[in-house]
Design a protein around this motif. Structure first.
Motif, PDB file in Angstrom:
ATOM      1  N   PRO A 113      -7.805   3.267 -25.205  1.00  0.00           N
ATOM      2  CA  PRO A 113      -8.502   2.183 -24.515  1.00  0.00           C
ATOM      3  C   PRO A 113      -8.810   2.560 -23.055  1.00  0.00           C
ATOM      4  N   LEU A 114     -10.020   2.311 -22.643  1.00  0.00           N
ATOM      5  CA  LEU A 114     -10.445   2.529 -21.264  1.00  0.00           C
ATOM      6  C   LEU A 114     -11.491   1.463 -20.968  1.00  0.00           C
ATOM      7  N   ASP A 115     -11.249   0.679 -19.915  1.00  0.00           N
ATOM      8  CA  ASP A 115     -12.105  -0.469 -19.632  1.00  0.00           C
ATOM      9  C   ASP A 115     -12.945  -0.336 -18.375  1.00  0.00           C
ATOM     10  N   LEU A 116     -12.648   0.665 -17.526  1.00  0.00           N
ATOM     11  CA  LEU A 116     -13.355   0.795 -16.262  1.00  0.00           C
ATOM     12  C   LEU A 116     -13.170   2.200 -15.708  1.00  0.00           C
ATOM     13  N   VAL A 117     -14.253   2.773 -15.185  1.00  0.00           N
ATOM     14  CA  VAL A 117     -14.187   4.052 -14.474  1.00  0.00           C
ATOM     15  C   VAL A 117     -14.698   3.815 -13.060  1.00  0.00           C
ATOM     16  N   VAL A 131     -18.540  13.272 -14.170  1.00  0.00           N
ATOM     17  CA  VAL A 131     -17.622  12.237 -14.666  1.00  0.00           C
ATOM     18  C   VAL A 131     -18.422  11.119 -15.335  1.00  0.00           C
ATOM     19  N   ILE A 132     -19.498  10.695 -14.707  1.00  0.00           N
ATOM     20  CA  ILE A 132     -20.339   9.626 -15.255  1.00  0.00           C
ATOM     21  C   ILE A 132     -20.949  10.051 -16.589  1.00  0.00           C
ATOM     22  N   PRO A 143     -17.909   0.370 -18.392  1.00  0.00           N
ATOM     23  CA  PRO A 143     -18.215  -0.040 -17.021  1.00  0.00           C
ATOM     24  C   PRO A 143     -17.892   1.084 -16.038  1.00  0.00           C
ATOM     25  N   ILE A 144     -18.862   1.406 -15.178  1.00  0.00           N
ATOM     26  CA  ILE A 144     -18.707   2.507 -14.228  1.00  0.00           C
ATOM     27  C   ILE A 144     -19.081   2.026 -12.833  1.00  0.00           C
ATOM     28  N   VAL A 145     -18.202   2.332 -11.869  1.00  0.00           N
ATOM     29  CA  VAL A 145     -18.482   2.099 -10.458  1.00  0.00           C
ATOM     30  C   VAL A 145     -18.490   3.461  -9.788  1.00  0.00           C
ATOM     31  N   ALA A 146     -19.620   3.822  -9.176  1.00  0.00           N
ATOM     32  CA  ALA A 146     -19.748   5.088  -8.445  1.00  0.00           C
ATOM     33  C   ALA A 146     -19.652   4.773  -6.963  1.00  0.00           C
ATOM     34  N   MET A 147     -18.679   5.386  -6.282  1.00  0.00           N
ATOM     35  CA  MET A 147     -18.488   5.096  -4.863  1.00  0.00           C
ATOM     36  C   MET A 147     -18.754   6.342  -4.026  1.00  0.00           C
ATOM     37  N   SER A 148     -19.451   6.129  -2.920  1.00  0.00           N
ATOM     38  CA  SER A 148     -19.766   7.235  -2.016  1.00  0.00           C
ATOM     39  C   SER A 148     -20.325   6.668  -0.725  1.00  0.00           C
TER      40      SER A 148
END
Length: 193
Positions: A113-117, A131-132, A143-148
């Motif tokens: 199970p994986l719910d968020l990256v 990674v994405i 669900p993916i959040v890319a931060m930069s």
């Protein structure tokens, strides 16, 4: 500490126990950030995201969820892990793109199970784009959040424009992280229908 000015940070104040927050796939930097020009896009920014509601008490916001945090800056990784854990998630943190891709592919193959990256875009040994791409190999949208600090990757900008991930500009607040996570979950839920 005085309440932050809500103009331009994607937050509408509310008198109820539940605050309503508007997020965009490119959540702007926290109010009062030292460098207001820090967020710049080399690709067109996506349209505004839907309005999401984040409760004042976020202790159960991510209850029962599993999250992967990929960030090479130890202090930021620890902070994001702490914030997601405080919201109820079980968090696995990795400090480079190569190991994160290996972890994701193994988790997908095993049905873990994986719910968020939540991933940084620039890091050693691989990139956030790697990674994405690995996260998108899962049959159901993740669900993916890319931060930069900068949205310079055309691939990431395109996915944000198609609402397949949320771009979160550094620096960001706890509230902005929760809004970005909620919007990313909404995007994945909509895509899986």
């Amino acid at each position: 500490i005085a309440a932050p000015d809500c103009a331009g940070v994607g937050v509408r104040p509310s008198a109820t126990a539940t605050a309503t927050h508007a997020a965009s796939p490119h959540v702007p930097p926290a109010a009062g950030a030292a460098d207001p020009v820090r967020v710049r896009a080399r690709a067109p920014l996506p349209p505004p995201a839907p309005v999401v509601e984040i409760p004042d008490d976020t202790s159960t916001l991510l209850e029962g969820m599993s999250a992967l945090v990929v960030e090479d800056d130890r202090a930021l990784s620890t902070l994001v892990t702490r914030l997601l854990t405080a919201a109820g998630a079980t968090v696995h943190a990795i400090d480079n793109g190569e190991d994160a891709v290996t972890y994701l592919r193994g988790a997908i193959a095993a049905g873990t199970p994986l719910d968020l990256v939540v991933t940084d875009l620039r890091m050693p040994r691989g990139s956030g784009a790697d990674v994405i791409a690995a996260a998108r190999e899962r049959p159901l949208p993740l669900p993916i959040v890319a931060m930069s600090g900068y949205l310079e990757d055309a691939f990431v900008a395109e996915l944000a424009g198609r609402r397949e991930l949320v771009f979160l500009a550094k620096p960001f607040s706890e509230q902005q992280l929760h809004v970005a996570s909620a919007v990313a979950r909404r995007y994945a839920d909509t895509a899986s229908r």
